[in-house]
Scaffold this active site. Structure first.
Site, PDB file in Angstrom:
ATOM      1  CE  LYS A   1      32.616  39.709  -2.868  1.00 24.92           C
ATOM      2  NZ  LYS A   1      33.311  40.657  -3.751  1.00 24.92           N
TER       3      LYS A   1
ATOM      4  CG  ASP B   1      34.841  43.495  -1.562  1.00 22.03           C
ATOM      5  OD1 ASP B   1      35.127  44.707  -1.553  1.00 22.03           O
ATOM      6  OD2 ASP B   1      34.840  42.799  -2.601  1.00 22.03           O
TER       7      ASP B   1
ATOM      8  NE  ARG C   1      34.065  49.543  -1.811  1.00 24.49           N
ATOM      9  CZ  ARG C   1      34.586  48.345  -2.133  1.00 24.49           C
ATOM     10  NH1 ARG C   1      33.962  47.230  -1.805  1.00 24.49           N
ATOM     11  NH2 ARG C   1      35.734  48.283  -2.767  1.00 24.49           N
TER      12      ARG C   1
ATOM     13  CE  LYS D   1      20.535  52.373  -1.809  1.00 26.39           C
ATOM     14  NZ  LYS D   1      19.586  52.332  -2.942  1.00 26.39           N
TER      15      LYS D   1
ATOM     16  CB  THR E   1      25.379  54.619  -3.567  1.00 25.25           C
ATOM     17  OG1 THR E   1      23.997  54.518  -3.937  1.00 25.25           O
ATOM     18  CG2 THR E   1      25.741  56.092  -3.458  1.00 25.25           C
TER      19      THR E   1
ATOM     20  NE  ARG F   1      26.704  39.445  -4.890  1.00 21.71           N
ATOM     21  CZ  ARG F   1      27.736  38.617  -4.904  1.00 21.71           C
ATOM     22  NH1 ARG F   1      27.537  37.311  -4.832  1.00 21.71           N
ATOM     23  NH2 ARG F   1      28.967  39.069  -5.001  1.00 21.71           N
TER      24      ARG F   1
HETATM   25  P1  FDA Z   1      20.119  50.931  -6.097  1.00 25.37           P
HETATM   26  O1  FDA Z   1      20.240  49.442  -6.174  1.00 25.37           O
HETATM   27  O2  FDA Z   1      18.863  51.510  -5.622  1.00 25.37           O
HETATM   28  O3  FDA Z   1      20.520  51.494  -7.503  1.00 25.37           O
HETATM   29  C1  FDA Z   1      20.286  52.838  -7.870  1.00 25.37           C
HETATM   30  C2  FDA Z   1      20.058  52.867  -9.375  1.00 25.37           C
HETATM   31  O4  FDA Z   1      21.254  52.434 -10.051  1.00 25.37           O
HETATM   32  C3  FDA Z   1      18.976  51.905  -9.859  1.00 25.37           C
HETATM   33  O5  FDA Z   1      17.719  52.485  -9.833  1.00 25.37           O
HETATM   34  C4  FDA Z   1      19.439  51.588 -11.257  1.00 25.37           C
HETATM   35  O6  FDA Z   1      19.013  52.613 -12.129  1.00 25.37           O
HETATM   36  C5  FDA Z   1      20.932  51.605 -11.154  1.00 25.37           C
HETATM   37  N1  FDA Z   1      21.490  50.269 -10.977  1.00 25.37           N
HETATM   38  C6  FDA Z   1      21.831  49.695  -9.807  1.00 25.37           C
HETATM   39  N2  FDA Z   1      22.359  48.472 -10.011  1.00 25.37           N
HETATM   40  C7  FDA Z   1      22.322  48.266 -11.347  1.00 25.37           C
HETATM   41  C8  FDA Z   1      22.741  47.189 -12.187  1.00 25.37           C
HETATM   42  N3  FDA Z   1      23.279  46.080 -11.699  1.00 25.37           N
HETATM   43  N4  FDA Z   1      22.589  47.327 -13.522  1.00 25.37           N
HETATM   44  C9  FDA Z   1      22.050  48.448 -14.048  1.00 25.37           C
HETATM   45  N5  FDA Z   1      21.634  49.498 -13.294  1.00 25.37           N
HETATM   46  C10 FDA Z   1      21.766  49.413 -11.967  1.00 25.37           C
HETATM   47  N6  FDA Z   1      27.676  45.175  -1.374  1.00 25.37           N
HETATM   48  C11 FDA Z   1      28.026  44.402  -0.323  1.00 25.37           C
HETATM   49  O7  FDA Z   1      27.163  43.804   0.323  1.00 25.37           O
HETATM   50  N7  FDA Z   1      29.351  44.262   0.018  1.00 25.37           N
HETATM   51  C12 FDA Z   1      30.342  44.928  -0.644  1.00 25.37           C
HETATM   52  O8  FDA Z   1      31.519  44.772  -0.285  1.00 25.37           O
HETATM   53  C13 FDA Z   1      29.983  45.759  -1.724  1.00 25.37           C
HETATM   54  N8  FDA Z   1      30.917  46.446  -2.440  1.00 25.37           N
HETATM   55  C14 FDA Z   1      30.522  47.381  -3.366  1.00 25.37           C
HETATM   56  C15 FDA Z   1      31.460  48.175  -4.006  1.00 25.37           C
HETATM   57  C16 FDA Z   1      31.062  49.201  -4.848  1.00 25.37           C
HETATM   58  C17 FDA Z   1      32.095  50.080  -5.485  1.00 25.37           C
HETATM   59  C18 FDA Z   1      29.668  49.406  -5.096  1.00 25.37           C
HETATM   60  C19 FDA Z   1      29.191  50.523  -5.968  1.00 25.37           C
HETATM   61  C20 FDA Z   1      28.748  48.574  -4.519  1.00 25.37           C
HETATM   62  C21 FDA Z   1      29.150  47.548  -3.684  1.00 25.37           C
HETATM   63  N9  FDA Z   1      28.222  46.690  -3.094  1.00 25.37           N
HETATM   64  C22 FDA Z   1      28.618  45.866  -2.072  1.00 25.37           C
HETATM   65  C23 FDA Z   1      26.836  46.592  -3.637  1.00 25.37           C
HETATM   66  C24 FDA Z   1      25.888  47.518  -2.907  1.00 25.37           C
HETATM   67  O9  FDA Z   1      25.656  47.021  -1.611  1.00 25.37           O
HETATM   68  C25 FDA Z   1      24.548  47.616  -3.647  1.00 25.37           C
HETATM   69  O10 FDA Z   1      23.958  46.375  -3.735  1.00 25.37           O
HETATM   70  C26 FDA Z   1      24.634  48.170  -5.047  1.00 25.37           C
HETATM   71  O11 FDA Z   1      25.543  49.236  -5.102  1.00 25.37           O
HETATM   72  C27 FDA Z   1      23.263  48.696  -5.494  1.00 25.37           C
HETATM   73  O12 FDA Z   1      22.820  49.684  -4.602  1.00 25.37           O
HETATM   74  P2  FDA Z   1      22.765  51.251  -4.960  1.00 25.37           P
HETATM   75  O13 FDA Z   1      23.206  51.981  -3.745  1.00 25.37           O
HETATM   76  O14 FDA Z   1      23.548  51.514  -6.176  1.00 25.37           O
HETATM   77  O15 FDA Z   1      21.239  51.553  -5.119  1.00 25.37           O
END
Ligand code: FDA
Length: 300
Positions: free
Chosen positions: A91, A125, A175, A178, A217, A279
């Site tokens: 970061k 990141d 990468r 969302k 995701t 977060r």
């Molecule tokens: P969503 O939040 O809708 O989650 C889908 C489902 O997954 C939820 O309904 C729940 O069931 C489950 N879930 C999600 N989070 C959970 C938790 N904490 N505990 C339990 N269950 C959970 N963001 C950013 O701004 N900068 C970055 O550099 C990164 N880097 C990054 C790396 C990687 C490998 C990942 C997977 C994610 C990131 N993110 C990130 C975070 C990303 O932006 C996002 O906030 C999270 O992945 C959650 O979004 P989803 O797409 O998973 O969908």
């Protein structure tokens, strides 16, 4: 977020840190580099790759940035020495982006020199929108000297489609996530469906444009859409991987591995676990229940 969850998240500062830490432990590999290496070894045994991240974001002094740089360098040496299947995520605010972008660039350059000597990939990141331009600029200049690097783009940002277009032309390794920071409607889509739809659109552009994409995701709507695209385009494993966070939806990760996809987990570790964990709690629909139950037991 459910009302009760919101309440619990708002009350977090009042909850004793040891209890917060207890719930955070599913998301964090531990305090030390040794903990993180052990975590990656066990993931590797399940055919899961990793990207290691030393926790720590905004810093206030150049000394802190230098300390963060040295920690990342130690991680790189450990990856090489232990022969684990991991790369590194960094970061830029922890390396001085907000203090002085030039100083930050030189810190990142030092990390990339070590990474390239070990042939280890480094991912930048993405933080809140005030960091996007600076992160992209440093990434693009350093990529000329260090091709084995990639960047994160966030589907919720309105600018992402333009950023992606410019970098797809350079076959950048992305990468796509969302986006996790609270952003104003002027800069970011707010509705879940809008973010999902921009995610699918930008992912399609990246994959069709020939970029390698880390599809980051846990959202099954997006994972299904990605699988469909991968099938349609007939993409091999050298073109994409799925990425998830340590401690989130392990059953889904196992399904993806069983289906033959490459999967990489984000493995954060270190003493600055609090901000990262909060977060994660905000995203976790079950967290309110967990914390209430624990408080009840403790107070009984
Ligand atoms: P969503 O939040 O809708 O989650 C889908 C489902 O997954 C939820 O309904 C729940 O069931 C489950 N879930 C999600 N989070 C959970 C938790 N904490 N505990 C339990 N269950 C959970 N963001 C950013 O701004 N900068 C970055 O550099 C990164 N880097 C990054 C790396 C990687 C490998 C990942 C997977 C994610 C990131 N993110 C990130 C975070 C990303 O932006 C996002 O906030 C999270 O992945 C959650 O979004 P989803 O797409 O998973 O969908």
């Amino acid at each position: 977020m459910h009302f009760i969850n919101k309440l619990v998240v708002a009350a977090l500062p009042a909850i004793p840190r040891p209890m917060v830490r207890f719930f955070a432990s599913r998301y964090i590999a531990g305090d030390s580099l040794e903990d993180a290496v052990a975590c990656v070894q066990s993931l590797n045994a399940e055919e899961v790759r990793a990207t290691m991240d030393v926790l720590g974001e905004d810093i206030f002094t150049q000394e802190e940035a230098v300390a963060a740089r040295e920690q990342s360098i130690r991680v790189l040496h450990a990856i090489a020495h232990e022969r684990i299947d991991s790369n590194l995520s960094i970061k830029l605010t922890s390396l001085g982006l907000k203090l002085d972008p030039e100083f930050c660039r030189e810190n990142v350059r030092e990390i990339l020199k070590v990474a390239s000597s070990h042939n280890i990939f480094v991912r930048f990141d993405m933080e809140d929108h005030t960091c996007t331009t600076g992160t992209v600029e440093i990434f693009r200049t350093l990529r000329k000297d260090f091709p084995n690097i990639g960047i994160v783009l966030q589907a919720y940002l309105r600018r992402t489609e333009d950023d992606a277009r410019a970098m797809i032309a350079e076959r950048v390794n992305f990468r796509l996530c969302k986006g996790i920071y609270r952003e104003a409607p002027e800069v970011a889509f707010q509705a879940r469906e809008e973010v999902q739809s921009n995610y699918v659109k930008v992912l399609g552009q990246m994959l069709r444009g020939g970029s390698y994409v880390g599809i980051a995701t846990h959202d099954t709507v997006l994972i299904d859409a990605a699988c469909e695209m991968i099938r349609e385009l007939g993409l091999g494993k050298d073109k994409y991987e799925f990425q998830m966070l340590l401690g989130v939806r392990p059953e889904l990760r196992k399904k993806l591995v069983a289906a033959g996809h490459k999967v990489r987990l984000y493995v954060p570790f270190g003493s600055y676990w609090y901000g990262y964990s909060v977060r994660r709690f905000k995203e976790n629909p079950e967290i309110a229940g967990y914390i209430f139950k624990a408080l009840f037991k403790i107070n009984k």
